[in-house]
Motif scaffolding. Structure first.
Motif, mmCIF file in Angstrom:
data_model
loop_
_atom_site.group_PDB
_atom_site.id
_atom_site.type_symbol
_atom_site.label_atom_id
_atom_site.label_comp_id
_atom_site.label_asym_id
_atom_site.label_seq_id
_atom_site.Cartn_x
_atom_site.Cartn_y
_atom_site.Cartn_z
ATOM 1 N N LYS A 140 0.113 -1.382 0.160
ATOM 2 C CA LYS A 140 0.075 0.110 0.234
ATOM 3 C C LYS A 140 0.873 1.280 -0.069
ATOM 4 C CE LYS A 140 -3.923 2.184 2.602
ATOM 5 N NZ LYS A 140 -4.675 2.115 3.738
ATOM 6 N N LEU A 141 1.914 0.931 0.899
ATOM 7 C CA LEU A 141 2.908 2.391 0.936
ATOM 8 C C LEU A 141 3.496 2.511 -0.564
ATOM 9 C CD1 LEU A 141 5.077 1.928 4.647
ATOM 10 C CD2 LEU A 141 2.763 3.286 4.108
ATOM 11 N N ASN A 142 3.856 1.829 -0.912
ATOM 12 C CA ASN A 142 4.525 1.147 -2.527
ATOM 13 C C ASN A 142 3.350 2.271 -3.437
ATOM 14 O OD1 ASN A 142 7.012 0.772 -2.649
ATOM 15 N ND2 ASN A 142 6.420 -1.492 -2.166
ATOM 16 N N ILE A 143 2.226 1.393 -3.397
ATOM 17 C CA ILE A 143 1.494 2.396 -4.245
ATOM 18 C C ILE A 143 0.994 3.607 -4.527
ATOM 19 C CG2 ILE A 143 -0.576 2.217 -5.015
ATOM 20 C CD1 ILE A 143 -1.320 -0.485 -4.412
ATOM 21 N N PHE A 144 0.919 3.946 -3.080
ATOM 22 C CA PHE A 144 0.560 5.438 -2.577
ATOM 23 C C PHE A 144 2.595 6.496 -3.600
ATOM 24 C CE2 PHE A 144 1.656 9.543 -0.579
ATOM 25 C CZ PHE A 144 0.415 9.748 -0.866
ATOM 26 N N ASP A 145 3.224 6.119 -2.832
ATOM 27 C CA ASP A 145 4.542 6.421 -3.394
ATOM 28 C C ASP A 145 4.811 7.051 -5.076
ATOM 29 O OD1 ASP A 145 6.781 8.191 -1.931
ATOM 30 O OD2 ASP A 145 8.012 6.667 -3.511
ATOM 31 N N LYS A 146 4.698 5.384 -5.993
ATOM 32 C CA LYS A 146 4.337 5.055 -7.176
ATOM 33 C C LYS A 146 3.643 6.082 -7.459
ATOM 34 C CE LYS A 146 8.086 2.077 -7.176
ATOM 35 N NZ LYS A 146 8.945 3.100 -6.256
ATOM 36 N N HIS A 147 1.817 5.631 -8.039
ATOM 37 C CA HIS A 147 1.035 6.480 -8.390
ATOM 38 C C HIS A 147 0.143 7.143 -7.990
ATOM 39 C CE1 HIS A 147 1.590 2.375 -10.502
ATOM 40 N NE2 HIS A 147 1.395 1.876 -9.723
ATOM 41 N N VAL A 148 -0.727 7.386 -6.801
ATOM 42 C CA VAL A 148 -1.020 7.795 -5.890
ATOM 43 C C VAL A 148 -0.349 9.731 -6.014
ATOM 44 C CG1 VAL A 148 -2.503 9.041 -4.040
ATOM 45 C CG2 VAL A 148 -2.665 6.441 -4.585
ATOM 46 N N ARG A 149 0.329 9.848 -5.225
ATOM 47 C CA ARG A 149 1.686 10.875 -4.902
ATOM 48 C C ARG A 149 1.471 11.760 -6.227
ATOM 49 N NH1 ARG A 149 6.654 12.854 -5.404
ATOM 50 N NH2 ARG A 149 6.972 14.676 -3.413
ATOM 51 N N PRO A 150 2.309 11.274 -7.333
ATOM 52 C CA PRO A 150 2.177 11.835 -8.409
ATOM 53 C C PRO A 150 -0.259 13.050 -8.710
ATOM 54 C CG PRO A 150 2.982 9.744 -9.010
ATOM 55 C CD PRO A 150 2.228 9.672 -7.691
ATOM 56 N N LEU A 151 -0.375 11.595 -8.698
ATOM 57 C CA LEU A 151 -1.971 12.373 -9.454
ATOM 58 C C LEU A 151 -1.958 14.401 -7.957
ATOM 59 C CD1 LEU A 151 -3.451 9.336 -9.388
ATOM 60 C CD2 LEU A 151 -3.000 11.405 -11.052
ATOM 61 N N LEU A 152 -1.510 13.721 -6.427
ATOM 62 C CA LEU A 152 -1.774 14.593 -5.885
ATOM 63 C C LEU A 152 -1.024 15.596 -5.878
ATOM 64 C CD1 LEU A 152 -1.830 12.355 -2.589
ATOM 65 C CD2 LEU A 152 -4.136 13.580 -3.297
ATOM 66 N N LEU A 153 0.134 15.839 -6.400
ATOM 67 C CA LEU A 153 0.667 16.327 -6.710
ATOM 68 C C LEU A 153 0.684 17.743 -8.084
ATOM 69 C CD1 LEU A 153 4.484 14.673 -5.845
ATOM 70 C CD2 LEU A 153 3.068 16.608 -4.711
ATOM 71 N N LYS A 154 -0.450 16.930 -9.255
ATOM 72 C CA LYS A 154 -0.844 17.920 -9.647
ATOM 73 C C LYS A 154 -2.515 18.549 -9.853
ATOM 74 C CE LYS A 154 0.278 14.469 -13.916
ATOM 75 N NZ LYS A 154 0.152 13.547 -14.542
ATOM 76 N N LEU A 155 -2.450 17.955 -8.961
ATOM 77 C CA LEU A 155 -3.994 18.528 -8.360
ATOM 78 C C LEU A 155 -3.606 19.561 -6.887
ATOM 79 C CD1 LEU A 155 -6.028 15.547 -6.647
ATOM 80 C CD2 LEU A 155 -6.726 17.418 -8.786
ATOM 81 N N ILE A 156 -2.244 20.008 -6.700
ATOM 82 C CA ILE A 156 -2.455 20.254 -5.622
ATOM 83 C C ILE A 156 -1.761 21.481 -6.740
ATOM 84 C CG2 ILE A 156 -0.151 21.351 -4.365
ATOM 85 C CD1 ILE A 156 -0.447 18.433 -2.969
ATOM 86 N N GLN A 157 -0.618 21.212 -7.705
ATOM 87 C CA GLN A 157 -0.523 22.628 -8.694
ATOM 88 C C GLN A 157 -2.465 22.759 -8.920
ATOM 89 O OE1 GLN A 157 2.006 23.979 -8.846
ATOM 90 N NE2 GLN A 157 2.735 22.587 -7.642
ATOM 91 N N LYS A 158 -2.434 22.654 -9.543
ATOM 92 C CA LYS A 158 -3.933 22.967 -10.301
ATOM 93 C C LYS A 158 -4.040 24.023 -8.936
ATOM 94 C CE LYS A 158 -8.280 21.559 -11.780
ATOM 95 N NZ LYS A 158 -9.115 20.011 -12.376
ATOM 96 N N TYR A 159 -4.430 23.654 -8.230
ATOM 97 C CA TYR A 159 -5.495 24.023 -6.675
ATOM 98 C C TYR A 159 -4.580 25.502 -6.129
ATOM 99 C CZ TYR A 159 -9.427 21.818 -7.676
ATOM 100 O OH TYR A 159 -11.264 21.151 -8.578
#
Length: 179
Positions: free
Chosen positions: A119-138
């Motif tokens: 689960k930690l790996n999934i977040f680090d590799k897949h979820v984190r990049p999505l969140l960083l894009k959303l952070i930039q957007k907002y």
């Protein structure tokens, strides 16, 4: 009243931070793993599962005030970002989360530990990049505060930044005086 979204990897400190903010600002606290545990989260969900999860999550998000933490499905991240006044991304390094996970789960049940590390790996590799894009957007959205913090954050600093839009109302709050 504020709506605070806390997101980050497992063992990053989301629940601890969320409970403190909930107490200091007298806001209802929703831990998605707990509130929505009746909805089975699967690695490859159907559209129907995602829609059902999203509907249940939106019941929480439509409340007047809240602190909510957790992952859920990636399809629900943007809705949380839209409805939150304050978004806190606990960007704790993978290695720190891994060490905390190991402490939390121990090593007696290797299968449970393996699932935790996955689960930690999934977040680090897949979820984190999505969140960083959303952070930039907002990031520059009017009326939003976005805090990107790491494992060395000081609660007082988080509280001070949040106080730009609201003040703690819990009379017992030891942090009320810094505002």
């Amino acid at each position: 009243m504020p709506k605070i979204c806390i997101i980050g990897n497992g063992c990053a400190g989301k629940t601890t931070l969320g409970k403190k903010l909930s107490q200091d600002f007298s806001l209802p606290f929703f831990e998605m793993d707990e509130e929505l545990k009746f909805l089975k989260i699967t690695p490859f969900p159907t559209r129907q599962q995602i829609r059902h999860f999203s509907r249940e999550l939106n019941k929480l998000l439509d409340k007047d005030k809240w602190v909510i933490e957790g992952w859920g499905y990636k399809e629900t991240y943007e809705e949380r970002f839209k409805k939150a006044d304050i978004i806190i991304f606990l960007d704790v390094p993978f290695q720190v989360c891994l060490e905390r996970c190991h402490k939390r789960l121990g090593s007696s049940n290797l299968e449970v530990l393996k699932r935790g590390v996955t689960k930690l790996n999934i977040f680090d590799k897949h979820v984190r990049p999505l969140l960083l894009k959303l952070i930039q957007k907002y990031k520059n959205a009017p009326g939003k505060i976005i805090l990107e913090i790491d494992q060395d954050f000081k609660y007082e600093h988080v509280l001070k930044q949040i106080s730009m839009v609201t003040k703690p109302i819990n009379k017992k709050s030891e942090y009320q005086t810094i505002i």
